[in-house]
Design an enzyme around this catalytic site. Structure first.
Site, PDB file in Angstrom:
ATOM      1  N   ASP A 118       0.824  -1.081  -0.101  1.00 32.30           N
ATOM      2  CA  ASP A 118       0.080   0.119   0.003  1.00 32.30           C
ATOM      3  C   ASP A 118       1.244   1.056   0.005  1.00 32.30           C
ATOM      4  O   ASP A 118       0.281   2.152   0.052  1.00 32.30           O
ATOM      5  CB  ASP A 118      -0.797   0.284   1.238  1.00 32.30           C
ATOM      6  CG  ASP A 118      -1.981   1.120   1.017  1.00 32.30           C
ATOM      7  OD1 ASP A 118      -2.562   0.258  -0.149  1.00 32.30           O
ATOM      8  OD2 ASP A 118      -2.603   2.076   2.066  1.00 32.30           O
ATOM      9  N   LYS A 167     -19.543  35.180  15.838  1.00 32.06           N
ATOM     10  CA  LYS A 167     -19.902  33.942  15.229  1.00 32.06           C
ATOM     11  C   LYS A 167     -18.915  33.353  17.081  1.00 32.06           C
ATOM     12  O   LYS A 167     -18.053  33.741  17.202  1.00 32.06           O
ATOM     13  CB  LYS A 167     -19.227  33.138  13.656  1.00 32.06           C
ATOM     14  CG  LYS A 167     -19.280  31.577  14.055  1.00 32.06           C
ATOM     15  CD  LYS A 167     -18.624  31.081  12.843  1.00 32.06           C
ATOM     16  CE  LYS A 167     -16.939  31.263  13.305  1.00 32.06           C
ATOM     17  NZ  LYS A 167     -16.094  30.236  11.700  1.00 32.06           N
ATOM     18  N   ARG A 209     -18.243  28.979  18.253  1.00 32.88           N
ATOM     19  CA  ARG A 209     -17.773  27.773  17.622  1.00 32.88           C
ATOM     20  C   ARG A 209     -17.464  26.723  18.423  1.00 32.88           C
ATOM     21  O   ARG A 209     -17.174  26.795  19.494  1.00 32.88           O
ATOM     22  CB  ARG A 209     -16.814  27.927  16.118  1.00 32.88           C
ATOM     23  CG  ARG A 209     -16.405  26.337  15.749  1.00 32.88           C
ATOM     24  CD  ARG A 209     -15.424  25.499  14.669  1.00 32.88           C
ATOM     25  NE  ARG A 209     -15.652  26.448  13.321  1.00 32.88           N
ATOM     26  CZ  ARG A 209     -16.386  26.053  12.532  1.00 32.88           C
ATOM     27  NH1 ARG A 209     -17.325  24.991  13.092  1.00 32.88           N
ATOM     28  NH2 ARG A 209     -16.766  26.960  11.419  1.00 32.88           N
TER      29      ARG A 209
END
Length: 320
Positions: free
Chosen positions: A38, A192, A194
């Protein structure tokens, strides 16, 4: 431009091809392969020796895959004796990890910048980084572009005599004010807070929006939670019309469907710093407008290659 070589990773080859078309140079081939365990391997399939090499790769989903690919591209160019390696990164996803706002938290923005330099990057060309301090995370020169001129050129087709540009938060207010000056509009900003990646609260909007044509401007739209919350607050103030604009239209978790489903949102405008899936364009093309930043990136690449000023790109108006 004989000594220039432009390569693209797998994140956004369409943008790289468009940049090369504006430069008048071919997009050099890159081979990305995967071993049985991988691990990725990258081969730059064109001569890099003593060339000015530009590697185009925005960090978009899957971000970690594209990041490792970019690091391997840097290493391959360095091993091939490139004269200079410039990472052209229209979107730097880790720029949001830019502050230590909780105990024992990682600073991905700085760490990934260090990784790029360690891998061989000698210069970075970025667009609309999430915050100004991210510029300083890099120990190599950074040319930081923005898409405000492209966005302004688009919105000048409308009557802007009663327009207010609204930033979702105070952190983006400076960019919103610069955009407002470009189009001769007023500016406003949301207050704002958060609470989580997809949970925000906007308590008020500072500025005049009632009865005015509103353009909501943000640097990026991911899940769209901030913009949707702002739209609810704006509706209480009864603007005359609402449009939404951003530089990076990530539109994760069905954000584009949610935004286009808002009946009072007339238009959503973004740029092609990140690829917008063809299916999304087909489904939401009546409201979605994608502007190309390839001409700006190409001109910046040309100026870097020729040793000219990149900041001069912001001095004059964009051609319409």
């Amino acid at each position: 431009m004989r000594d220039i070589a432009v390569f693209s990773g797998s994140a956004h080859p369409e943008l790289a091809a468009e940049v090369c078309a504006h430069l008048g140079v071919p997009l050099r081939p890159t081979l990305v392969s995967r071993f049985a365990n991988d691990c990725l391997e990258v081969q730059l399939q064109a001569n890099c020796r003593e060339r000015d090499v530009f590697l185009v790769q925005p960090l978009v989903k899957p971000v970690q895959e594209h990041l490792v690919e970019l690091l391997l591209m840097c290493d391959a160019a360095r091993g091939a004796s490139a004269r200079r390696i410039t990472v052209v990164m229209p979107h730097y996803a880790y720029a949001r990890s830019d502050k230590k706002d909780a105990p024992r938290i990682s600073m991905g923005g700085r760490l990934v910048a260090d990784l790029m330099v360690s891998a061989g990057a000698s210069r970075v060309l970025a667009m609309t980084l999430h915050s100004p301090q991210v510029h300083g995370f890099f120990s190599v020169p950074v040319d930081h572009l923005h898409a405000l001129r492209e966005l302004a050129a688009h919105f000048r087709q409308y009557d802007l005599s009663r327009t207010t540009v609204v930033s979702p938060d105070l952190g983006n207010a400076k960019e919103a004010a610069a955009f407002a000056r470009l189009i001769g509009a007023q500016v406003a900003a949301g207050a704002k807070q958060r609470f989580a990646d997809d949970r925000v609260s906007i308590s008020s909007v500072i500025g005049e929006v009632t009865g005015r044509d509103v353009i909501v401007l943000d640097d990026e739209i991911a899940k769209g939670s901030t913009v949707l919350e702002l739209l609810d607050k704006l509706r209480e103030l009864q603007p005359r019309s609402i449009r939404v604009a951003c530089t990076h239209g990530l539109f994760a978790s069905g954000a584009l469907k949610k935004l286009t489903g808002q009946p009072d949102v007339l238009e959503i405008v973004c740029t092609n710093t990140v690829p917008v899936p063809a299916g999304e364009l087909a489904e939401h093309g009546d409201k979605l407008r994608v502007l190309s930043i390839a001409p700006a990136l190409a001109e910046a690449v040309r100026r870097i290659h020729n040793g000219e000023s990149v900041s001069a790109l912001f001095d004059g108006p964009v051609s319409e």
